[in-house]
Design a protein around this motif. Structure first.
Motif, PDB file in Angstrom:
ATOM      1  N   ASP A 117       0.863  -1.176   0.000  1.00  0.00           N
ATOM      2  CA  ASP A 117       0.000   0.000   0.000  1.00  0.00           C
ATOM      3  C   ASP A 117       0.899   1.225   0.000  1.00  0.00           C
ATOM      4  O   ASP A 117       1.740   1.392   0.880  1.00  0.00           O
ATOM      5  N   VAL A 171      -4.313   7.754  -1.217  1.00  0.00           N
ATOM      6  CA  VAL A 171      -5.724   7.478  -1.485  1.00  0.00           C
ATOM      7  C   VAL A 171      -6.258   8.561  -2.417  1.00  0.00           C
ATOM      8  O   VAL A 171      -5.710   9.667  -2.484  1.00  0.00           O
ATOM      9  N   TRP A 223      -5.972  13.294  -5.134  1.00  0.00           N
ATOM     10  CA  TRP A 223      -5.291  12.304  -4.298  1.00  0.00           C
ATOM     11  C   TRP A 223      -4.334  12.968  -3.312  1.00  0.00           C
ATOM     12  O   TRP A 223      -3.984  14.143  -3.430  1.00  0.00           O
ATOM     13  N   ARG A 271      -2.769   9.348   2.888  1.00  0.00           N
ATOM     14  CA  ARG A 271      -3.906   9.030   3.759  1.00  0.00           C
ATOM     15  C   ARG A 271      -3.852   9.832   5.055  1.00  0.00           C
ATOM     16  O   ARG A 271      -4.896  10.283   5.560  1.00  0.00           O
ATOM     17  N   ASP A 317     -10.672   8.827   6.113  1.00  0.00           N
ATOM     18  CA  ASP A 317     -10.382   7.776   5.155  1.00  0.00           C
ATOM     19  C   ASP A 317     -11.548   7.697   4.172  1.00  0.00           C
ATOM     20  O   ASP A 317     -12.688   7.467   4.573  1.00  0.00           O
ATOM     21  N   ALA A 367     -12.307   5.432   1.981  1.00  0.00           N
ATOM     22  CA  ALA A 367     -12.752   4.086   1.599  1.00  0.00           C
ATOM     23  C   ALA A 367     -14.192   3.766   1.994  1.00  0.00           C
ATOM     24  O   ALA A 367     -14.960   3.258   1.179  1.00  0.00           O
ATOM     25  N   SER A 398      -7.577   3.186  -3.084  1.00  0.00           N
ATOM     26  CA  SER A 398      -6.320   3.096  -2.339  1.00  0.00           C
ATOM     27  C   SER A 398      -5.266   2.564  -3.293  1.00  0.00           C
ATOM     28  O   SER A 398      -5.444   1.488  -3.873  1.00  0.00           O
TER      29      SER A 398
END
Length: 432
Positions: free
Chosen positions: A177, A181, A253, A256, A262, A264, A302
Motif C-alpha cells: 500500500d 488514497v 489524491w 492518507r 479515510d 474508503a 487506495s
C-alpha cells in the motif's frame, strides 16, 4: 498449442486476438457474468507505444474501431498550481494524422467492448478461477469455482491486481500500500461545466500540484464527433450505442494521513463533501467541478504497487499486466505496459508454436524482458505516489513543492528541456 487466458481485460484480450490471428487455439475465462459489467475506472490513456502494441495484436479493422472510439486527442499536458496557475506545459501531437501517433483517451468499458469483438467464441464469462494443476503429459489444467475445468499447453494469468493465478504461481510476490488514497469522478460536458476550464485545459490534460503532496488531474473527453460521423455509422452501426457521452473527468489524491477522513468507507455524498473540504483553498472552478459531479459517479481508491520480483524458473504458467506488475497511475503506464506484455508474449508463443524455439525457452525470454521494462515502469510510477515521501510532510513538503515548481518553470522556459522531459515521460510509457 492451446492457450488458456484468465481474465478478459485489456492485456488478456489483446493477447487472445494475437494468438487467434496466428491460428493458435485460445480460450479466455472471465469472472464477470456479462460483457458490459462495470470493470472499474473511467479513462484509459493509451500512448503511441501502447497503440503500436495493440495494432500488432488485433486485426486492422478492429484497430480502426479502437481509434474511432477514442476521445479527441489531447494537445498538451500541463502542470498547474492549486490556483490553476501554469508552471509547465508540454505540447503533445494532438493533431496527428497517423492513428498511432499522439496520445489517446478511451473509456475502459468501451475499450473492452472493442476488444471483445471477434472473440465471441473464445471468451467465457462467469468463470471465476480457483487454481491450476500441472499434468503428467506437460499440460496445465485450470479449475473454476463452478466445478468446470479447462486444459491447455499454456496458462496465462491476466486477472489483474488481485490475481489468483499469481498467488499460486508466485506466492512470494507482494503488493504494498503506497499510503496514497484518491477520490475521482466524472460529470457530463455541458456549457456550464465546459466554462470551468480554460481553452488549454479543455484541449489537454492538466495535473495539479498542491501543498502537502495533494495532487489532481482534470481531463475532458469528447466523443460526439465520432457519434456524428457518417463513416463511423456506416462501418460500425451496431457500436454506436456503446459510445460514451462527452464528459469531464477529475481525480484528487494525497497521503492518507493528510486526508481529513479515510475515503474508503464513505458514501458518494460524503466523498463529495470531503473533496470540497480538501480543496477549500483551491481555485473555485475545481471546487465547482466537484460540486457539479453526481455523488453516484464518485468513487475512491487506495493505491497499491508491486514490490519488484527476482527472476523465477519459467514454466508453462505465466503472467501479464497488473497480475504481475501493478503500478500506480502516476505515469499512466499500466495499460500501456499490459499491451506491451501482450504483444511480446504473443510473439514468443507464436515462435514456440512454429517450433522455432522450445516453449519454456520462449516463455523465459518473454518473462526476462517483461521484468526488465516493467520494473522501471513500476519504480517511476511510484514517484510522488508514496505517502512516506517528503512532499507529503507539512513543512519540508512545502519547501520541496516550491523547488519542484521552480524547476518546472525553468524547464517551461527552455524548449530543449521541455522536449527532454517529454521524452523521459514517454519512455516510462513504452517509447524507445
Amino acid at each position: 498449442m492451446r492457450v488458456l487466458i484468465i481474465g478478459a481485460g485489456t492485456g488478456g484480450l489483446a493477447l487472445a486476438h494475437a494468438l487467434k490471428q496466428a491460428h493458435i487455439d485460445v480460450s479466455v475465462f472471465e469472472r464477470d457474468l456479462v460483457p458490459n459489467a462495470d470493470t472499474g475506472g473511467y479513462r484509459v490513456g493509451i500512448s503511441p507505444a501502447g497503440s503500436r502494441a495493440l495494432k500488432a495484436c488485433v486485426p486492422p479493422d478492429l484497430y480502426d474501431l479502437f481509434a474511432a472510439t477514442c476521445a479527441r486527442a489531447p494537445t498538451n499536458f500541463s502542470m498547474l498550481t492549486e490556483r490553476f496557475q501554469e508552471v509547465l506545459c508540454l505540447e503533445l501531437d494532438g493533431h496527428a494524422t497517423d492513428p498511432m501517433d499522439g496520445e489517446k483517451n478511451v473509456i475502459r468499458k468501451t475499450l473492452r467492448r472493442v476488444l471483445l469483438m471477434g472473440l465471441e467464441e473464445q471468451v467465457f464469462f462467469g468463470k471465476r478461477f480457483e487454481s491450476f494443476k500441472h499434468n503428467p503429459d506437460g499440460t496445465v489444467t485450470a479449475c473454476f469455482e463452478d466445478g468446470s475445468r479447462a486444459t491447455g499447453d499454456v496458462l496465462v494469468g491476466a486477472d489483474g491486481t488481485g490475481s489468483a493465478v499469481r498467488k499460486q504461481r508466485l506466492p512470494q510476490a507482494r503488493l504494498e500500500d503506497t499510503g496514497i488514497v484518491a477520490i475521482g469522478g466524472k460529470l457530463p460536458m455541458t456549457a456550464e461545466s465546459k466554462a470551468l476550464l480554460s481553452q488549454k485545459m479543455f484541449h489537454g490534460m492538466s495535473m495539479i500540484m498542491a501543498p502537502r503532496g495533494f495532487g489532481a488531474i482534470i481531463h475532458s473527453l469528447e466523443f460526439s464527433q465520432n457519434r456524428s460521423s457518417q463513416d463511423f455509422a456506416a462501418r460500425w452501426p451496431n457500436f454506436l450505442e456503446f459510445l460514451d457521452v462527452d464528459s469531464i473527468g477529475w481525480a484528487l489524491w494525497g497521503a492518507r494521513q493528510n486526508f481529513l477522513r479515510d475515503p474508503a468507507p464513505l458514501s458518494g455524498v460524503e466523498l463529495q463533501r470531503l473533496g470540497l473540504e480538501l480543496t477549500r483553498n483551491w481555485h473555485p472552478h475545481m471546487r465547482a467541478l466537484i460540486q457539479m459531479t453526481d455523488p453516484l459517479a464518485l468513487t475512491s481508491l487506495s493505491m497499491r504497487t508491486s514490490i519488484p520480483l527476482s527472476p523465477w524458473d519459467s514454466s508453462n504458467v505465466t503472467l501479464l499486466g497488473d497480475a504481475v506488475h501493478t503500478m500506480t497511475p502516476g505515469r499512466g503506464a499500466g495499460a500501456n505496459t499490459a499491451l506491451r506484455d501482450a504483444a511480446l508474449l504473443a510473439k514468443s508463443l507464436v515462435a514456440a508454436s512454429l517450433e522455432q524455439r522450445p516453449l519454456l525457452q520462449a516463455i523465459h525470454a518473454y518473462e526476462a524482458e517483461m521484468l526488465r521494462y516493467s520494473a522501471e515502469a513500476v519504480k517511476d510510477s511510484k514517484k510522488q505516489m508514496n505517502a512516506s515521501d517528503m512532499i507529503h510532510r507539512p513543512a519540508a513538503g512545502r519547501l520541496q513543492l516550491a523547488i519542484m515548481r521552480g524547476a518546472m518553470r525553468v524547464i517551461n522556459a527552455v524548449p530543449m528541456l521541455r522536449q527532454r522531459l517529454l521524452r523521459k515521460i514517454m519512455m516510462v510509457r513504452g517509447e524507445n
